[in-house]
Design a protein around this motif. Structure first.
Motif, PDB file in Angstrom:
ATOM      1  N   PHE A  43      11.111 -78.637  77.385  1.00 48.13           N
ATOM      2  CA  PHE A  43      10.130 -78.590  76.296  1.00 48.13           C
ATOM      3  C   PHE A  43       8.945 -79.455  76.679  1.00 48.13           C
ATOM      4  N   ASN A  44       7.838 -79.237  76.009  1.00 51.29           N
ATOM      5  CA  ASN A  44       6.632 -80.028  76.207  1.00 51.29           C
ATOM      6  C   ASN A  44       6.778 -81.318  75.406  1.00 51.29           C
ATOM      7  N   ARG A  45       6.777 -82.469  76.087  1.00 51.21           N
ATOM      8  CA  ARG A  45       7.042 -83.736  75.430  1.00 51.21           C
ATOM      9  C   ARG A  45       5.973 -84.070  74.382  1.00 51.21           C
ATOM     10  N   VAL A  46       4.726 -83.730  74.657  1.00 53.08           N
ATOM     11  CA  VAL A  46       3.648 -84.005  73.687  1.00 53.08           C
ATOM     12  C   VAL A  46       3.867 -83.186  72.423  1.00 53.08           C
ATOM     13  N   GLU A  47       4.218 -81.899  72.605  1.00 55.50           N
ATOM     14  CA  GLU A  47       4.453 -81.034  71.448  1.00 55.50           C
ATOM     15  C   GLU A  47       5.694 -81.472  70.672  1.00 55.50           C
ATOM     16  N   SER A 106      19.967 -70.941  71.779  1.00 55.50           N
ATOM     17  CA  SER A 106      19.551 -69.539  71.767  1.00 55.50           C
ATOM     18  C   SER A 106      18.073 -69.414  71.438  1.00 55.50           C
ATOM     19  N   LEU A 107      17.412 -70.531  71.132  1.00 51.36           N
ATOM     20  CA  LEU A 107      15.982 -70.528  70.856  1.00 51.36           C
ATOM     21  C   LEU A 107      15.274 -71.436  71.846  1.00 51.36           C
ATOM     22  N   THR A 108      14.252 -70.910  72.498  1.00 46.83           N
ATOM     23  CA  THR A 108      13.469 -71.730  73.421  1.00 46.83           C
ATOM     24  C   THR A 108      12.536 -72.632  72.624  1.00 46.83           C
ATOM     25  N   TRP A 109      11.955 -73.605  73.316  1.00 43.55           N
ATOM     26  CA  TRP A 109      11.018 -74.493  72.640  1.00 43.55           C
ATOM     27  C   TRP A 109       9.803 -73.724  72.130  1.00 43.55           C
TER      28      TRP A 109
END
Length: 698
Positions: A611-615, A470-473
């Motif tokens: 999701f952003n892999r670096v983040e 229910s929460l995006t990255w």
């Protein structure tokens, strides 16, 4: 030299001459204080009452009765001591009320074989010429006319149920009546008014907050927490000039009510001239300097609303004139500079306090708002409180925190007082849950907060672990940065450093746009930034979020908050609880994946790779760094936020999880208190001087 400069120097010269003439006056207590009734001077102190010798035989009186006066029929049993000059409490031109701060040392000495007297009170009264010298009632005025008013902080040593006394050893606040509107059992807080020992009291009222605070301690060091906190608008009871001092009575009993030292300050008329954090020192009305050989009881000059403390100068003639001129020039220069550079900031701070001062609500209003504390309105429960959703017409939707009821009838319960004092002192930040108001009636202790529709992070994050997230990255990263901003504010940007001590997902609330707001300050500790020592406490909090050194030694610091913040980061990145239902520990699991070179497998599977892999790598690495077993290896929250935003390189971590060897994390100047000895990187727990015997965990 211009004519305007000459005009400034002429009155300045006469002003210096006036001060030097005053300096030659003798330093006598009578110059400062006017006595009424039974009050008398004794050994550079004031005894407000005449202590009676109740020995029925001719036995020799004890040392405690040495200061006793004769028990003649001339004794009224009531005494007062007021500062000789009235003090401005209301600026008639701007209708601006004053704030004030006072500190004094006192003792209440019993008489042999006598019951205790009534007690004593710090008194502010509009009518310094009216006194009712009848027995009892602390010598406070009888019901006054509508033109007069008084405010008193009572140190009551008698029990009179007809006056609403909670017991015979309490501190209370009286306004225009001898019946206290707020009081607290002092013995339960470690203060025995009847001990005969010297105690120190601090009283502070800040008009911007409409809050009065009272501290009482057995030493000259002010305790970290007030004994009594109450919200009241005293400006409605202030006249332009008021008299300040002390009052006491013996009634049918007998005791010596002694005032030894006294400082007092009004502030708020000129915000830039008197800093808020300097208000405690005040001007010396009757006090002993640090040098015990110096003369006591210096006389204070009052010029307008400013107070200039007199100094005993050992110089004479021209030297004294030059020295006084230099001192006064420096004072004038500093005041002008502060006014130019600081007035805007002072006005903004004043505005902050006015806008965020919590309001007082009646119990009837809160009952109506929560439908009588209906169980269907419960939105959260904790060890010491229950939270209800409510609606107040003047505010809108609110969250009402109802503290556990007790059989005590004193003013406030400890968790309530701790949270109210911490949050109510103008903690204004976008990522902190804002306190709106409060209510204390009977056994009900309530705090009213802003309502956050998305509830707590733990309920949103762990709502249904088998379903999609229910929460995006992006929301998760924003939540972490929001909590980081709040903790940076508490640790580094507040006037006093605040250690939250209970950073966890259930204490992070989410607004309508899923922005994070840190709440629940029931366990928070407040420290002066310059503090060199910190007391050990019984560790409290939730397993899985507690730093190992805090569990062992019970000393909370900003680094223990950093550890909890690191666990929250890993919780958001992985979607797993700190301690899962099968007892697996999140931190161990993430370290195990890192050791195998598969750290990215820790990412929450419900994100389905979105999701952003670096983040994600940054969050996992920073989470492990913040939750490092060695507190010295943890970054500050501010540095952690910089790494998360890509403004600093990733932290360096060992290939394997370090073996937990808890070390104390006291400030460097305090390490002598708990020096473990040996290698700093590998201390031996066997060498530790003590260990915390038990812990309280949620």
């Amino acid at each position: 030299m211009s004519s305007s400069v000459v005009l400034l120097w002429v009155p300045f010269f006469f002003f210096v001459s006036f001060i030097l003439a005053s300096l030659s006056a003798p330093f006598l207590p009578a110059d400062n204080v006017t006595l009424f009734g039974d009050a008398f001077f004794i050994n550079n102190s004031i005894s407000l009452t005449k202590e009676l010798n109740c020995f029925s035989s001719s036995s020799t009186p004890t040392a405690a009765a040495a200061i006793a006066a004769s028990s003649s029929s001339s004794s009224s049993g009531v005494g007062r001591a007021l500062y000789v000059h009235p003090i401005r409490f209301l600026d008639s031109r701007t209708n601006t009320p004053a704030s004030f701060s006072s500190r004094f040392s006192f003792s209440i000495i019993p008489s042999p074989l006598c019951r205790f007297g009534d007690g004593m009170a710090f008194l502010i009264t509009s009518n310094g010429g009216y006194f009712s010298l009848s027995d009892g009632y602390l010598g406070l005025p009888e019901p006054l006319s509508t033109q007069d008013s008084f405010v008193a902080i009572e140190f009551d040593t008698s029990f009179n149920p007809s006056l609403g006394d909670i017991n015979g050893n309490h501190v209370g606040i009286d306004v225009n009546t001898i019946v206290s509107f707020a009081s607290v059992d002092s013995v339960s807080q470690g203060i025995d008014l009847k001990s005969g020992k010297e105690m120190t009291a601090w009283i502070e009222y800040r008009d911007a907050e409409k809050i009065i605070r009272v501290w009482v301690g057995n030493s000259p060091v002010r305790p970290p927490r007030p004994l009594l906190v109450a919200q009241i608008d005293l400006s409605r009871h202030f006249k332009e000039f008021m008299h300040v001092g002390f009052s006491a009575s013996n009634g049918p009993g007998s005791a010596g009510h002694i005032v030894n030292r006294w400082r007092f300050k009004t502030f708020g008329f000129i915000p830039s001239a008197i800093p808020m954090d300097a208000a405690e020192d005040g001007d010396c009305f009757m006090c002993a300097p640090e040098n015990s050989n110096a003369k006591r009881n210096p006389f204070d000059l009052h010029i307008g609303s400013l107070e200039i403390k007199e100094m005993a100068l050992g110089l004479g003639g021209l030297t004294a004139v030059v020295l006084a001129m230099i001192v006064i020039l420096i004072i004038i220069f500093c005041l002008i500079r502060k006014k130019r550079l600081g007035i805007r900031r002072s006005q903004e701070d004043q505005s902050c306090r006015i806008q965020t001062a919590p309001m007082r609500f009646s119990l009837a209003e809160i009952n109506s708002a929560t439908m009588g504390f209906n169980k269907k309105r419960i939105i959260g429960e904790g060890a010491s409180s229950t939270v209800y959703q409510g609606f107040l017409p003047s505010v809108g939707a609110v969250a009402v925190k109802r503290f556990t009821q007790t059989n005590r009838i004193d003013y406030c319960s400890d968790p309530f007082t701790n949270e109210f004092v911490t949050v109510g002192d103008c903690l204004r930040h976008a990522n902190l849950v804002q306190l709106i108001g409060w209510c204390c009636e009977g056994n009900e202790f309530l705090l009213i907060y802003e309502y956050l529709p998305n509830g707590s992070l733990d309920k949103v994050l762990h709502k249904n672990i088998k379903s999609g997230s229910s929460l995006t990255w992006e929301q998760r990263l924003n939540i972490v940065l929001g909590v980081a901003s709040a903790l940076t504010y508490l640790h580094e940007e507040c006037e006093r450093q605040i250690i939250h001590r209970d950073v966890k997902a259930s204490n992070i609330m989410l607004d309508s746009e899923f922005n994070a707001k840190l709440g629940d300050f029931g366990l928070a500790e407040i420290y002066e930034h310059s503090s060199i020592t910190r007391e050990a406490t019984i560790p409290a909090g939730t397993m899985g979020y507690l730093a190992p050194e805090y569990v062992c030694y019970g000393v909370p610091t900003e680094k223990t908050d950093v550890y909890s913040f690191g666990v929250v980061m890993l919780e958001l990145a992985t979607g797993r609880k700190p301690v899962d239902d099968d007892r697996s520990v999140l931190l161990d699991w993430v370290w195990d994946l890192r050791e195998k070179g598969t750290l990215m497998l820790a990412a929450d599977f419900r994100l389905m790779g979105r999701f952003n892999r670096v983040e994600m790598e940054r969050m996992l690495m920073v989470g492990l760094s913040c939750a490092h077993p060695n507190h010295k290896k943890r970054p500050t929250v501010k540095k952690a936020a910089r790494i998360l935003r890509g403004e600093a390189p990733l932290p360096t971590l060992p290939a394997r999880k370090p073996t937990p060897r808890p070390q104390h994390s006291l400030p460097e100047a305090s390490q002598r208190i708990m020096d473990l000895g040996g290698d700093d990187e590998n201390p031996s727990l066997d060498d530790a001087p003590w260990m915390t015997p038990r812990s309280h965990f949620g």
